[in-house]
Design an enzyme around this catalytic site. Structure first.
Site, mmCIF file in Angstrom:
data_model
loop_
_atom_site.group_PDB
_atom_site.id
_atom_site.type_symbol
_atom_site.label_atom_id
_atom_site.label_comp_id
_atom_site.label_asym_id
_atom_site.label_seq_id
_atom_site.Cartn_x
_atom_site.Cartn_y
_atom_site.Cartn_z
ATOM 1 N N LYS A 77 -6.349 28.532 54.525
ATOM 2 C CA LYS A 77 -5.770 27.429 55.016
ATOM 3 C C LYS A 77 -7.182 26.853 55.481
ATOM 4 O O LYS A 77 -7.778 27.338 56.605
ATOM 5 C CB LYS A 77 -5.051 27.435 56.233
ATOM 6 N N ARG B 255 5.521 27.711 51.377
ATOM 7 C CA ARG B 255 4.510 26.573 51.888
ATOM 8 C C ARG B 255 3.676 26.236 50.254
ATOM 9 O O ARG B 255 3.230 26.931 49.650
ATOM 10 C CB ARG B 255 3.473 27.388 52.821
ATOM 11 N N SER C 164 4.022 26.450 65.061
ATOM 12 C CA SER C 164 2.565 27.034 65.144
ATOM 13 C C SER C 164 1.925 26.782 66.511
ATOM 14 O O SER C 164 1.958 25.589 67.147
ATOM 15 C CB SER C 164 1.844 26.516 64.106
#
Length: 206
Positions: free
Chosen positions: A137, A39, A108
């Site tokens: 995040k 990511r 998600s």
């Protein structure tokens, strides 16, 4: 490729900077992680493809799949094992069509409505959370806690992995809530010894 969600590492370029992505992942694999998601919201496609190819080569023979976050073109170019998308990312249908039936595709999920609307026939697993707020995040959805995790996991038709501020001491609670595994970022990325950090999730010690 078969997959195991028990301990799912999501990389963070900044946190992994002291050791680098490859050395962090290599050590974490030695410690027992079962999946890796690359990511990086800021890297160019070219940089991320090169990174993914290096990780894919390093993971060869380990049985640990490489999943790409969000970027279908990176997953295709690097021949990664799958793709993980968020609610605002590319459609699951497009990912499945492009990557084929053998790719591992995850989505998600934060709410029951999202779970009920998910195209489960096109997915292999879902990520449930965030369980807690997390600094990894900044734009995360509302934390759901272990009660919310249990509610979602109880009606989920797919294997699920819990994510969001989780540490080794939360492993038993995640399992009790019904999730198949635990996904972590800062609990391994940026730790002085990623191998020992990963092992802690299996020993029950923080």
């Amino acid at each position: 490729m078969p997959f195991d969600l028990s301990l799912y590492l999501v990389t963070d370029t900044a946190l992994c900077d002291p050791l680098g992505i490859e050395k962090t992942v290599e050590a974490a694999v030695q410690g027992g992680i079962t999946m890796v998601q690359l990511r990086d919201k800021h890297a160019s496609d070219e940089h991320m493809i090169a990174q993914a190819k290096r990780l894919k080569a390093m993971l060869a023979g380990s049985g640990v799949p490489l999943i790409i976050n969000d970027r279908l073109n990176v997953a295709l170019a690097s021949q990664a094992d799958g793709l993980h998308v968020g609610q605002s990312d590319m459609a699951v249908q497009e990912a499945r069509h492009a990557l084929g039936q053998h790719a591992i595709i995850g989505l998600s999920i934060n709410t029951l409505d999202q779970l009920q609307g998910a195209p489960v026939e096109l997915l292999d697993y879902v990520g449930l959370g965030p369980v807690f707020a997390t600094g990894s995040k900044q734009d995360h959805a509302q934390p759901i806690g272990f009660d919310g995790l249990a509610r979602l996991a109880s009606v989920c038709q797919l294997p699920s992995v819990a994510i969001g501020g989780l540490k080794a001491e939360h492993t038993a609670q995640v399992k009790a809530a019904g999730a198949s595994g635990i996904a972590v970022i800062s609990a391994i990325c940026g730790q002085p010894d990623p191998r020992l950090a990963a092992q802690a999730f299996f020993s029950g010690r923080s």
